[in-house]
Motif scaffolding. Structure first.
Motif, mmCIF file in Angstrom:
data_model
loop_
_atom_site.group_PDB
_atom_site.id
_atom_site.type_symbol
_atom_site.label_atom_id
_atom_site.label_comp_id
_atom_site.label_asym_id
_atom_site.label_seq_id
_atom_site.Cartn_x
_atom_site.Cartn_y
_atom_site.Cartn_z
ATOM 1 N N VAL A 147 -4.719 1.345 -11.740
ATOM 2 C CA VAL A 147 -4.633 0.743 -13.081
ATOM 3 C C VAL A 147 -3.400 1.230 -13.825
ATOM 4 C CG1 VAL A 147 -5.849 0.584 -15.301
ATOM 5 C CG2 VAL A 147 -7.120 0.419 -13.174
ATOM 6 N N ALA A 148 -2.911 2.407 -13.497
ATOM 7 C CA ALA A 148 -1.772 2.979 -14.220
ATOM 8 C C ALA A 148 -0.572 2.054 -14.133
ATOM 9 C CB ALA A 148 -1.421 4.349 -13.652
ATOM 10 N N PRO A 149 0.179 1.894 -15.231
ATOM 11 C CA PRO A 149 1.369 1.020 -15.197
ATOM 12 C C PRO A 149 2.392 1.565 -14.212
ATOM 13 C CG PRO A 149 0.716 1.512 -17.457
ATOM 14 C CD PRO A 149 -0.085 2.421 -16.583
ATOM 15 N N ALA A 150 2.906 0.690 -13.397
ATOM 16 C CA ALA A 150 3.914 1.057 -12.402
ATOM 17 C C ALA A 150 4.738 -0.169 -12.087
ATOM 18 C CB ALA A 150 3.261 1.613 -11.119
ATOM 19 N N ALA A 151 5.944 0.087 -11.612
ATOM 20 C CA ALA A 151 6.831 -1.021 -11.240
ATOM 21 C C ALA A 151 6.291 -1.737 -10.005
ATOM 22 C CB ALA A 151 8.244 -0.493 -10.967
ATOM 23 N N ALA A 152 6.619 -3.007 -9.930
ATOM 24 C CA ALA A 152 6.159 -3.802 -8.787
ATOM 25 C C ALA A 152 6.794 -3.278 -7.507
ATOM 26 C CB ALA A 152 6.515 -5.270 -8.986
ATOM 27 N N PRO A 153 6.009 -3.112 -6.455
ATOM 28 C CA PRO A 153 6.586 -2.599 -5.192
ATOM 29 C C PRO A 153 7.539 -3.603 -4.574
ATOM 30 C CG PRO A 153 4.324 -3.309 -4.853
ATOM 31 C CD PRO A 153 4.582 -3.415 -6.329
ATOM 32 N N LEU A 154 8.535 -3.068 -3.880
ATOM 33 C CA LEU A 154 9.514 -3.906 -3.190
ATOM 34 C C LEU A 154 8.869 -4.521 -1.954
ATOM 35 C CD1 LEU A 154 12.476 -4.851 -3.042
ATOM 36 C CD2 LEU A 154 12.934 -2.830 -1.641
ATOM 37 N N LEU A 155 9.027 -5.814 -1.792
ATOM 38 C CA LEU A 155 8.396 -6.528 -0.684
ATOM 39 C C LEU A 155 9.325 -6.507 0.515
ATOM 40 C CD1 LEU A 155 6.791 -9.593 -2.512
ATOM 41 C CD2 LEU A 155 5.780 -7.396 -1.949
ATOM 42 N N THR A 156 8.976 -5.685 1.484
ATOM 43 C CA THR A 156 9.670 -5.619 2.765
ATOM 44 C C THR A 156 8.672 -5.933 3.869
ATOM 45 O OG1 THR A 156 9.225 -3.253 3.012
ATOM 46 C CG2 THR A 156 11.239 -3.883 1.837
ATOM 47 N N PRO A 157 9.134 -6.211 5.094
ATOM 48 C CA PRO A 157 8.166 -6.505 6.174
ATOM 49 C C PRO A 157 7.132 -5.415 6.361
ATOM 50 C CG PRO A 157 10.362 -7.150 6.850
ATOM 51 C CD PRO A 157 10.518 -6.469 5.512
ATOM 52 N N PHE A 158 7.522 -4.153 6.188
ATOM 53 C CA PHE A 158 6.541 -3.085 6.355
ATOM 54 C C PHE A 158 5.658 -2.954 5.120
ATOM 55 C CE2 PHE A 158 4.684 0.714 7.908
ATOM 56 C CZ PHE A 158 4.544 1.557 6.805
ATOM 57 N N SER A 159 6.262 -3.053 3.918
ATOM 58 C CA SER A 159 5.473 -2.840 2.708
ATOM 59 C C SER A 159 4.425 -3.923 2.514
ATOM 60 C CB SER A 159 6.401 -2.772 1.488
ATOM 61 O OG SER A 159 7.046 -4.019 1.277
ATOM 62 N N VAL A 160 4.769 -5.181 2.825
ATOM 63 C CA VAL A 160 3.770 -6.241 2.632
ATOM 64 C C VAL A 160 2.611 -6.057 3.599
ATOM 65 C CG1 VAL A 160 5.444 -7.891 1.753
ATOM 66 C CG2 VAL A 160 5.041 -7.775 4.192
ATOM 67 N N TRP A 161 2.901 -5.540 4.786
ATOM 68 C CA TRP A 161 1.814 -5.292 5.734
ATOM 69 C C TRP A 161 0.890 -4.192 5.206
ATOM 70 C CZ3 TRP A 161 1.223 -0.605 8.324
ATOM 71 C CH2 TRP A 161 0.214 -0.576 9.292
ATOM 72 N N ALA A 162 1.474 -3.096 4.694
ATOM 73 C CA ALA A 162 0.661 -1.998 4.177
ATOM 74 C C ALA A 162 -0.051 -2.398 2.884
ATOM 75 C CB ALA A 162 1.540 -0.772 3.949
ATOM 76 N N LEU A 163 0.656 -3.124 1.994
ATOM 77 C CA LEU A 163 0.037 -3.529 0.731
ATOM 78 C C LEU A 163 -1.136 -4.470 0.956
ATOM 79 C CD1 LEU A 163 3.214 -4.087 -1.460
ATOM 80 C CD2 LEU A 163 1.547 -2.253 -1.689
ATOM 81 N N ARG A 164 -1.023 -5.334 1.953
ATOM 82 C CA ARG A 164 -2.113 -6.276 2.188
ATOM 83 C C ARG A 164 -3.401 -5.547 2.552
ATOM 84 N NH1 ARG A 164 -4.086 -9.009 6.601
ATOM 85 N NH2 ARG A 164 -5.083 -10.997 6.119
ATOM 86 N N HIS A 165 -3.295 -4.540 3.389
ATOM 87 C CA HIS A 165 -4.492 -3.768 3.742
ATOM 88 C C HIS A 165 -4.999 -2.951 2.553
ATOM 89 C CE1 HIS A 165 -4.523 -4.844 7.960
ATOM 90 N NE2 HIS A 165 -3.241 -4.562 8.054
ATOM 91 N N GLU A 166 -4.093 -2.458 1.734
ATOM 92 C CA GLU A 166 -4.529 -1.723 0.546
ATOM 93 C C GLU A 166 -5.235 -2.653 -0.443
ATOM 94 O OE1 GLU A 166 -1.395 0.142 -1.531
ATOM 95 O OE2 GLU A 166 -2.713 1.294 -2.864
ATOM 96 N N TYR A 167 -4.720 -3.866 -0.589
ATOM 97 C CA TYR A 167 -5.366 -4.815 -1.493
ATOM 98 C C TYR A 167 -6.727 -5.240 -0.960
ATOM 99 C CZ TYR A 167 -0.724 -5.103 -3.581
ATOM 100 O OH TYR A 167 0.471 -4.812 -4.189
#
Length: 1291
Positions: free
Chosen positions: A830-850
């Motif tokens: 919930v804490a305010p933070a900048a949007a993560p940079l979308l790279t091939p690796f980050s989108v893969w990791a973010l999808r599982h985190e979401y």
């Protein structure tokens, strides 16, 4: 005229041509002469003559079968017909008489005695072996006048000249010591001189050829001298005519080329002797010429005249001094001999100057000052010879070598460099990217050309380098380890995220339609241009796939090359649906891989290196098929049907790993990949019929699971195999629970609907009792971190399998949400933070985190239906849902829709409504300075009304935040387990989140765009309702969830509120709209928010704020009719700290709007000091201020706020005495003060001269001096005195 035979005519046609020729009676073009001597006379008599004397082919006499190929009788030598032998002559005796055999010469042979010879070991020497060939010293011919000639051409010309004529020797021979019978050159006739050997050869002083070496010491010299004396006596007994006769006989028997060679060598020695005689002319008048001692060239230590260096020039320290007499040394180029020197000392870098990067043969980056020995092979380069290692340019140069080993070595080193660069070993040691530098230099196409090489070593090195370039380290391991996670089989396409072209539609289509859909520019682009944007597309355009198929099928490379090629194919298949389709449709590629690397029968393979992977099952080949199947339903169906993968799956799954005749690790990976391929096929509802056949195997594997999990330290490969087995069971369970779709005519997925699943729910109920104990067993290991980590994805796979059975089990796990660690994680989300940079690796990791966040929210939502949720947890869960909604990536449309539908607008997750939130909002507004709200229209009442209207607000946002229908249906099919509707496991390319960060303002933005496109506007009810629902929800977020709008800066929020006034000329007059906009404007003007209001920087979602403000001014001037709320919105950007552009736009282009800005000073949302300080310094704006005051366009009862502001700035300007002001400013100040002094309006004149301080409580908005201050008075007197002296009257 008869025509010639043509290609394709038969023998019948040739016979017909012959008949025509004979009938015509024409003369033949060739006369055939028969040699009667070669044919027997009897044959000529016995054979009848033909009627036609010419040679005619008759097919009647030819045999039907060709003659048998039997060995012919050996031929015997026959005497020549012209020289018959007499009967009494014996050929052998005649041959012996005319042939001087070797036995006639070697009459006495003495065996060599080696008993007394000493055996000495070779002594080390610094002389080169073999010895360097030196040209004779006297060969100093001038170059040909026609041009530069090579040494070979000079030698040929000299040899031809020596063969034509040999000039007489100019040597002088002393006659005093000449032996008796010796013949000199002067005593011979010219004809004799042409055919005689060098004169010195007949001056015999001792044995030259015969040395007696090999005999006993006491006999060697005596025997050699005896032979020498016999030779001398025989020569002296012969007359000169006999010597010449024997010489002619020897020349006739020898090869002419050998004779010419010997003569040229003799001439060379003679010239050397002549030169030596000339150099020693200071001695006796005559010198004896002997052939016993060879003439040696000048010593290498004696410098020649031509090689002497210039004075002051340091001598070149070479191991061997060069001489012109050496081969190819006509012109000694010392610059080219620097490489023979010792390496210069290593320079120590004393500055921060950048140096060229050099790498070892293992791809390691070598430090600039590292000193390595030369035997390591790192100094074979010309540039910076003292530094060890090779640069990228030198390695590129080596790849073009004609030696295959050098090409393979260069490719191997480049592959090692790429692997280390991708692993991040170089870090900040290098400037720029090694990979980008190599790609820009054409390394990609260098590898492609190397794959076409004919040498297997070069092909192997190129395949390894291509794998290092395309396959990032760790990517495949991460993807494999997460395959058993929640929807772990779904992956994003590994293609560039930033491209100049439009997004590709990843829906599965036939390749022909895709080709039609491509633009002509893309189809006609060369591979180099394609590779600049996308490496994979550039490679595919070079016919890479057919070449890889050829290498696998024809060349049969080693195991490492096969694994490299399979890894490259896997990377190509992960690129996109189009690439996967091209891999599948490459002729014979998949067929070769299945036949060679997935056989159902093979010879047993033991532990250790495998000489060949052909006809041996390979796990990488099975993984390639699994990745291809993940790209689409149609590809999976084609693989199962066209290549008989069902038999392969049954063969590999039916046996335990230890029973397969393969190495243990390979057997584990092969069975794991087989399970994963089956799971992917089951994700589409395919391959379910194998469950009945393999049911005993699966049950036996589940029964063995507790034993494998209870080992001391579980093996990672075994855990991956168990997790893959559970994933297969999960997909089969979903397939059993799914029902057949009802095809509809307007459904795009109707064509993808397959037959109903061949598995039922009762068939998949068997594994449940076996999986639950495994889950309990794994959960017991949770307190032991080392054991828990060793289990890998097994607990996750167990939970996902049980989730297929228990959709309502979340109630029992509600206590998990209260865990402290999970609460801390929710706070971080919930804490305010900048949007993560979308790279091939980050989108893969973010999808599982979401996915984790969504599952936790789903659990909280289901728990809320059974027991009340604490207020703090409810607010935290609601904030996390809002944050997740603005972060979800493409492919998660179903999750976004579910959050909007059942979570975000749910009243249970707004605990402030029941805990006094509206009352607290009213109390906060009353504490704010300058706040005066009527009873019943405060912010608390508006929030309470918004909570009651949550269903309407949800409907509004579901309408305006709608996602693409096709993407939503595909995502719903995946997450709901409707396998018959799943189009592909390949996700769309993620360039940005599904919803923008300012999604709460989307309804207002849509209304603004629709109003701009259609000037007539929308129906009032629709417009008012949509705007009111959007403003209500924004007010709720501003009041209770401010962190949800953290990504939208205050300036962007103000711009969205301005859109409300630009939608319609009557919308802002509606009472609900007025109250909501006033409450939101008051929130923007809060002391903690106002400093963050910045209108001078680019705002997200807005092209230009000054253009928007100009539209607002124009709209205000046209339709506002003095509305105070509209006026407050117009006045807010006019604060002194904002750009002067806004104030110039109002006072320069929209002066008429000043009359409508009647907002009282008491209703101004911000302090008046924000407008009056600091003093204005823009001269143009100050002149506009003064003109508006003087002309009466700005009056206190029309626009009290701006009247007070302009008076304050004009007073500050006319009485300022800044010495740094320019002459123009000083003249304008003096002129403005003079005009102020001469104003006829006494009230305005008094305000401008006697202004003191701003005060919004006074009617005028400022305080006045009772009398002018002393400084102002003196300055004004000096100015008026000057006016009187210049004759200017006050009147």
């Amino acid at each position: 005229m008869l025509s010639r035979p043509k290609p394709g005519e038969s023998e019948v046609d040739l016979l017909r041509f012959q008949s025509q020729f004979l009938a015509a009676g024409a003369a033949p073009a060739v006369q055939l002469v028969k040699n009667e001597r070669r044919r027997g006379a009897s044959a000529n008599l016995d054979q009848p003559r033909l009627q036609d004397p010419r040679d005619v082919v008759m097919l009647d006499n030819l045999p039907d079968l060709p003659p048998a190929l039997v060995p012919a009788p050996p031929k015997r030598a026959k005497p020549s017909p012209g020289h018959p032998l007499a009967d009494h002559v014996d050929p052998e005796e005649r041959l012996n008489r005319h042939d001087q055999h070797i036995t006639a010469v070697l009459t006495k042979i003495i065996e060599r005695d080696t008993s007394s010879m000493a055996v000495n070991l070779p002594v080390p020497s610094g002389v080169a072996f073999p010895p360097v060939f030196h040209r004779s010293q006297d060969r100093q011919r001038k170059p040909a006048t026609s041009g530069k000639r090579s040494i070979f051409a000079q030698e040929i010309a000299a040899r031809r000249g020596s063969e034509a004529s040999i000039p007489p020797v100019r040597g002088v021979v002393s006659t005093q010591d000449r032996p008796e019978g010796a013949v000199t050159c002067e005593s011979l006739t010219p004809r004799e001189q042409d055919h005689q050997l060098p004169c010195g050869s007949q001056n015999f002083q001792g044995p030259h050829l015969v040395t007696g070496k090999g005999l006993r010491d006491q006999e060697a010299e005596q025997e050699a001298q005896t032979i020498h004396e016999e030779n001398i006596a025989r020569l002296q007994a012969m007359t000169p005519e006999e010597i010449l006769q024997e010489q002619q006989r020897l020349l006739a028997q020898l090869d002419p080329s050998l004779v010419a060679f010997l003569r040229s060598r003799s001439r060379t020695h003679e010239q050397a002797e002549e030169k030596a005689i000339e150099e020693q002319r200071a001695g006796a008048p005559s010198v004896e010429v002997s052939g016993e001692e060879p003439i040696m060239p000048a010593s290498a230590s004696e410098p020649r005249q031509e090689d002497e260096p210039e004075p002051g020039t340091p001598a070149l320290a070479l191991p061997v001094a060069p001489h012109k007499e050496w081969l190819h040394m006509d012109t000694v180029e010392l610059d080219k001999l620097h490489w023979t020197q010792d390496l210069p000392p290593l320079r120590r870098q004393k500055t921060q100057e950048r140096m060229q990067a050099r790498f070892s043969l293992q791809g390691e980056l070598l430090a600039p000052d590292v000193d390595l020995p030369t035997h390591l092979g790192l100094h074979h380069h010309g540039e910076e010879a003292e530094r060890a290692g090779y640069s990228l340019q030198e390695l590129f140069h080596l790849t073009r070598s004609q030696v295959s080993q050098q090409r393979a070595l260069a490719l191997h080193v480049l592959a090692q460099i790429i692997s280390r660069a991708q692993a991040g070993e170089f870090g900040v040691q290098l400037v720029g990217s090694v990979l980008r530098l190599l790609l820009d230099a054409g390394f990609l196409f260098l590898l492609r050309f190397s794959l076409d090489d004919r040498v297997d070593g070069v092909i192997a090195a190129a395949a390894h380098a291509l794998r290092a370039l395309l396959v990032a380290p760790g990517d495949e391991e991460l993807l494999d380890s997460t395959f058993s996670w929640y929807h772990g089989a779904m992956v994003f396409p590994l293609m560039p995220t930033q491209e100049d072209k439009d997004d590709e539609d990843e829906d599965e289509e036939p390749s022909g339609e895709k080709a039609k859909r491509k633009s002509p520019e893309e189809r006609n682009q060369p591979p180099s241009d394609l590779a600049r944007h996308d490496v994979i597309k550039g490679l595919l355009a070079t016919n890479l796939l057919p070449r890889l198929r050829y290498v696998l099928e024809v060349t049969c490379p080693g195991p490492s090359v096969v694994l490299d090629i399979l890894a490259v194919l896997i990377r190509l298949a992960r690129h996109s649906l189009e690439s996967a389709t091209r891999v599948l449709e490459c002729p014979r590629l998949i067929e070769t891989i299945v036949r060679e690397f997935l056989p159902t029968s093979w010879s047993p393979v033991g532990v250790g290196p495998t000489p060949s992977l052909h006809n041996v099952p390979c796990a990488a080949a099975m993984k390639l098929l699994r990745v291809l199947a993940s790209a689409g339903r149609n590809i999976a169906a084609r693989l199962l049907s066209s290549f008989d993968l069902r038999s392969c799956l049954c063969r590999f799954i039916a046996e335990a790993p230890q029973e397969l005749a393969l190495p243990p690790e390979e057997a584990e990976m092969l069975i794991t990949e087989s399970f994963r391929l089956w799971a992917v096929a089951a994700s589409y509802g395919q391959g379910c019929d194998l469950y009945r056949e393999l049911y005993p195997v699966l049950i036996r594997a589940l029964q063995v699971m507790p034993k494998e999990l209870s080992t001391h330290l579980p093996q990672p490969l075994s855990m991956q195999r168990i997790a893959s087995l559970l994933t297969v069971l999960t997909q089969l369970t979903l397939a059993a629970s799914s029902t057949a779709l009802q095809p509809s005519s307007d459904s795009a997925e109707a064509s993808l609907s397959a037959t109903p699943s061949l598995i039922t729910w009762t068939q998949v109920s068997g594994p449940k009792p076996l999986v639950e104990p495994c889950l309990r067993q794994t959960l017991k290991l949770l307190p032991r971190p080392e054991m828990w980590h060793a289990l890998g994805p097994v607990p996750t796979a167990c939970l996902l399998f049980l989730d297929a059975y228990y959709r309502t089990w979340s109630q029992q796990l509600a206590a998990v949400l209260a865990a402290p660690g999970l609460q801390s994680y929710f706070l971080q989300c919930v804490a305010p933070a900048a949007a993560p940079l979308l790279t091939p690796f980050s989108v893969w990791a973010l999808r599982h985190e979401y996915h984790l966040q969504y599952l936790a929210l789903t659990l909280a939502q289901r728990a809320a239906t059974f027991q009340p949720v604490p207020a703090t947890n409810a607010a935290l869960h609601h904030g996390m849902a809002l944050a997740l909604l603005s972060r979800l990536l493409p492919g998660s449309e179903h999750l976004a829709h579910e959050l909007l539908l059942s979570f975000v607008f749910r009243l249970e997750f707004l605990p402030e409504r029941a805990s006094g939130g509206p009352e607290a909002a009213d109390f906060s507004d009353q504490l704010s300075l300058g706040s005066s709200r009527d009873a019943g229209c405060g912010r608390g009442a508006l929030l309470a009304q918004a909570c009651q209207d949550l269903p309407s607000i949800r409907s509004c946002y579901l309408t305006h935040c709608s996602l693409t229908r096709a993407s939503l249906l595909a995502s719903q099919a995946l997450y709901r387990g409707e396998l018959q509707r799943v189009p592909s496991l390949l996700l769309p390319l993620p360039k940005e989140p599904l919803l923008p960060t300012d999604w709460p303002f989307l309804p207002l933005i849509h209304l603004y765009h629709r109003a701009s496109d259609t000037p007539s506007g929308l129906p009032p009810a629709d417009t008012v309702g949509t705007a009111m629902r959007a403003l209500q929800w924004v007010l709720v977020l501003e009041s209770w969830r401010p962190q949800a709008l953290w990504a939208v800066p205050p300036g962007a929020r103000l711009a969205r509120l301005m859109c409300v006034f630009l939608i319609d000329s009557e919308l802002f007059r509606e009472t609900p709209i007025q109250r909501l906009v006033a409450a939101l404007l008051a929130r923007l003007c809060q002391p903690e928010v106002l400093p963050n209001l910045n209108l001078d920087c680019p705002l997200p979602g807005l092209t230009s704020f000054p253009d928007l403000y100009a539209s607002v001014l124009e709209h205000f001037e046209a339709v506002s009719f003095g509305d105070h709320l509209f006026g407050a919105l117009v006045l807010l950007p006019l604060q002194r700290r904002f750009s002067v552009t806004f104030r110039l736009a109002l006072f320069g282009e929209h002066v008429g709007a000043l009359r409508a800005l009647g907002l009282p000073l008491t209703q101004l949302p911000v302090s008046l000091e924000c407008y009056t300080g600091p003093p204005e310094d823009n001269l143009d704006l100050l002149q506009l201020y003064f003109r508006a005051l003087v002309t009466g366009a700005l009056r206190p009862h029309w626009c009290p706020v701006l009247y007070a502001v302009t008076v304050a700035h004009v007073n500050s300007f006319i009485f300022s005495q800044d010495p740094k002001s320019s002459d123009e400013v000083k003249a304008a100040r003096r002129s403005m003060l003079q005009k102020t002094w001469l104003l006829a309006d006494e009230g305005l004149r008094k305000h401008l001269l006697h202004y003191k301080l701003p005060n919004s409580l006074l009617p005028e908005g400022f305080e006045l001096y009772a009398q002018l201050p002393t400084l102002h008075q003196q300055y004004l007197q000096r100015l008026t005195l000057g006016m009187t002296q210049n004759g200017v009257s006050e009147t």
